[in-house]
Design a protein around this motif. Structure first.
Motif: not given
Length: 355
Positions: A74-75, A40-42, A3-6
């Protein structure tokens, strides 16, 4: 399942101080780690309040220094907009400062405003993407890099230093948005983001089958496709007014959808950094939004995620709770509920090998 958050710092309230908005995101990044998220993605955005994220590498570095466990993704990095040698240096530093937690998502970009603002012809993005990717890989894996163009030229051979902690380089992810992209991705050993916010389950399945066909044709047997579903998410706390919360959430989703489409089509109204979310003909209905987002109580969302896994064999859910002008405290509460209630419920419901 992971599970991640963008994050991309979407800020409809243009009057909000920029430093306040960015520090909110760093607070949420640490909140994701505390709540049990895996990553976590940025994202990268330029010149508009659609997202205060011109340099996701810097934001990710700040987040890496405030966290210890979560993967830092990084997304995506828009390769045609970067000097690839400098990017190779910067990403190596980020991998070091994060103790080898970096995942690098790459793409060609689509926002005309960004290309025009940075003086890059958007029609050259495919060639720039291919050349930049080649430079990145060689910069990380050789001790003598010489570039002869056509875009990037070095006057002497150099050793790009330092090298990343992860060898030969951090995991690379590619987003696929067309059949041509899928066919290309199938010839590489990169990880693949196999679905986006607005892709139906059936389209996701057919895209995966095309990937596997092309991969077999290329003589490769392994499967690096991830149903890495991006889902705009709102977790309801006990006692919240469900109907009102849905109305506000749906408005935020449509705001984001409209801007994404208009920025891609170059039809957005732009005024000194403000982009306007004018209505478009093909925006999603309430039924479509309910199908392609995660909204409800922790139990309801956990049940939805388990069903998604049964349909698509999903292995990564990337949520986006901080979008469309959602108040910071509301987002923080959603993050905490998702981490403390949804994630454990999903993992207890799925076989051990999938979690």
């Amino acid at each position: 399942m992971q599970f991640g958050h963008l994050f991309w710092q979407q800020t409809p309230d243009f009057s909000m101080p920029h430093d306040v908005r960015l520090n909110q995101v760093l607070d949420l990044a640490t909140g994701c780690e505390d709540a049990g998220f895996d990553s976590i993605w940025f994202a990268e955005q330029h010149f508009t309040n659609y997202g205060y994220s011109p340099n996701p590498v810097l934001i990710a570095t700040a987040a890496a220094q405030r966290t210890r466990r979560v993967r830092i993704g990084l997304s995506i990095v828009v390769l045609p907009l970067w000097n690839p040698v400098r990017l190779a240096e910067d990403l190596a530093l980020l991998d070091i400062f994060s103790n080898g937690r970096l995942d690098v998502g790459i793409g060609k970009g689509y926002q005309h405003i960004a290309f025009r603002g940075l003086g890059v012809d958007i029609d050259t993005r495919q060639a720039r993407f291919e050349e930049s990717l080649d430079v990145l890989l060689r910069a990380w894996t050789t001790d003598e890099l010489q570039l002869a163009g056509p875009t990037w030229v070095t006057q002497q051979a150099v050793n790009v230093l330092p090298k990343p902690v992860q060898r030969p380089h951090p995991p690379i992810w590619v987003a696929v948005t067309s059949d041509d992209n899928i066919r290309w991705a199938a010839t590489t050993d990169f990880h693949v983001f196999g679905s986006a916010n607005w892709v139906t389950n059936q389209r996701g399945l057919s895209d995966h089958e095309l990937y596997l066909q092309e991969r077999r044709a290329a003589g490769r047997s392994d499967d690096r496709w991830s149903y890495a579903l991006n889902r705009q998410t709102r977790v309801l706390a006990q006692g919240e007014d469900r109907d009102e919360a849905w109305r506000v959430f749906a408005d935020r989703c449509r705001y984001t959808f409209r801007l994404a489409r208009r920025l891609r089509r170059d039809t957005v109204r732009y005024e000194r950094g403000i982009v306007h979310s004018d209505v478009i003909e093909d925006e999603p209905t309430d039924a479509e939004l309910r199908e392609r987002t995660l909204f409800g109580t922790p139990d309801e969302i956990a049940e939805r995620v388990v069903k998604l896994h049964a349909t698509l064999d999903t292995d990564l859910i990337i949520t986006q709770m901080d979008f469309g002008g959602a108040p910071h405290e509301e987002v923080r509460r959603s993050v905490e509920l998702f981490g403390t209630e949804v994630i454990p419920a999903v993992r207890s419901a799925l076989p051990a090998e999938t979690t």
